[in-house]
Design a protein around this motif. Structure first.
Motif: not given
Ligand code: GLN
Length: 385
Positions: A80-81, A86-87, A92-94, A222-223
């Motif tokens: 993703a990065e 994107a970080k 916690k997020e995947i 990001p938004k």
């Protein structure tokens, strides 16, 4: 056996068997070439099969951790990065899911409540609306323009209310092959800023995008990323849709909720496959070459049917090509698709199946994720129509 409660109130009264199952079964029954349900008819990489076998024999056959094995989540975070800047925190997020469909359901059911409104673009892949309705919420439909299948953002704006909880986007798009542009993403950003609208971005065809276009992942913005569940599929990328492996990325607060649902839908997903994909992802060449691989198939299919009476606007992405048949028949698309399967021996998906009101635009969807030989045989039959 008659059920004891004689009155069962269906939660999905208008839903029948998915069109993909119906057309695949019809293709089977009539020994037709199956270009209906989207799946490759060629083998996935031998190396991947050996890796799965290796990890099975190594004894990695018990439950994986609920969100998936960490090394695979780390590989996804790195991808993703690298691709989208994107970080995401792999802890916690995947989350690794049982296919894109489970990820979509878990994401929707974790945040959508009764009486919420969810905006869906039509034609639409068939699993979004039922997931919304099972949660007592309402699907609000925005039709893509025809014939170019674009999003009219003014239409979207008019339909946003206090109740709009989610907008579902899908790029590259199933069934039309449309891809969203940077301009589209900016419009989406403008519409959602200063709202609590959540985005569900179905990006399972991220690598199947043609003519030099860049995939506009919400993760590039990001938004948008801060309010998005982003959904992917190993099956689409590695040619093994039947393994039912996918994943979801989302900011921690959203992912925490999604995992609450995921852990009680499947708990976790197939362990040896996760180890195999973690190894495969070390070499990005497979997925980076996928666009070329499928662009050649799209081009071959279009060339082979160029002399037929079907009309095509080349797909910009996905492994589906829509074909218009107005020059051949006035029949309803469902009837025509059935006749084509039975009499000509080629199965497709009638495009009305992707509209809640069964809008009939005299279009059929064909899957070109097939060997060149299959495409040649199918095209020969289509040219005879
Ligand atoms: N995604 C596949 C398609 O669009 C079908 C998946 C399914 O059969 N549920 O054809």
């Amino acid at each position: 056996m008659p059920a004891y409660p004689s009155q069962i109130k269906s939660k999905l009264p208008k839903t029948g068997t998915s069109i993909f199952s119906v057309m695949s079964a019809l293709a089977e029954e009539h020994k037709a070439i199956n270009l209906s349900q989207g799946f490759p008819d060629f083998l996935c990489d031998e190396k991947l099969i050996s890796l799965v076998e290796y990890y099975m024999r190594k004894g990695l056959n018990q439950y994986a951790p609920m969100p998936g094995i960490l090394s695979l989540r780390e590989a996804i975070a790195a991808k993703a990065e690298n691709l989208y800047g994107a970080k995401y925190n792999p802890e916690k997020e995947i989350t690794i899911t049982s296919g894109g469909t489970e990820a979509i359901y878990a994401a929707i059911t974790s945040v959508i409540e009764a009486d919420d409104e969810v905006i869906i673009f039509e034609p639409a892949y068939d699993c979004y609306a039922p997931a919304v309705e099972l949660n007592g919420a309402r699907a609000i439909y925005v039709e893509l323009t025809t014939p170019s299948y674009e999003i009219n953002w003014n239409d979207v704006k008019k339909l946003i209310t206090q109740r709009t909880k989610m907008i579902i986007i899908n790029t590259p798009h199933n069934p039309t092959g449309m891809v969203m542009s940077a301009q589209d993403m900016k419009q989406l950003q403008k519409l959602t800023q200063n709202t609590d609208i959540i985005i569900l971005s179905d990006e399972v065809y991220e690598h199947i995008i043609f003519d030099g276009a860049d995939h506009q992942s919400v993760m590039r913005y990001p938004k948008l990323a801060e309010r998005s569940f982003v959904i992917f599929s190993f099956g689409k990328t590695y040619h093994n849709t039947g393994w039912k492996m996918g994943y979801c990325l989302a900011p921690e607060e959203l992912m925490r909720e999604m995992r609450k649902a995921h852990q009680f839908i499947v708990f976790s997903t197939n362990t040896p496959f996760q180890y195999a994909f973690a190894d495969m992802m070390k070499d990005p060449s497979h997925y980076l070459n996928l666009r070329k691989f499928y662009e050649e198939k799209r081009n071959l299919f279009l060339k082979l049917i160029a002399d037929s009476k079907f009309k095509a606007k080349p797909a910009s992405g996905s492994y589906f090509q829509m074909l218009g048949y107005k020059g051949i028949s006035n029949e309803k698309d469902t009837d025509f698709a059935v006749r084509l399967t039975k009499e000509i021996g080629v199965a497709s998906i009638p495009s009305s199946a992707f509209y809640h009101h069964a809008v009939d635009r005299k279009m059929l969807r064909f899957c070109f994720a097939k060997s060149d030989e299959t495409l040649e045989r199918a095209a020969e039959r289509l040219r005879s129509v």
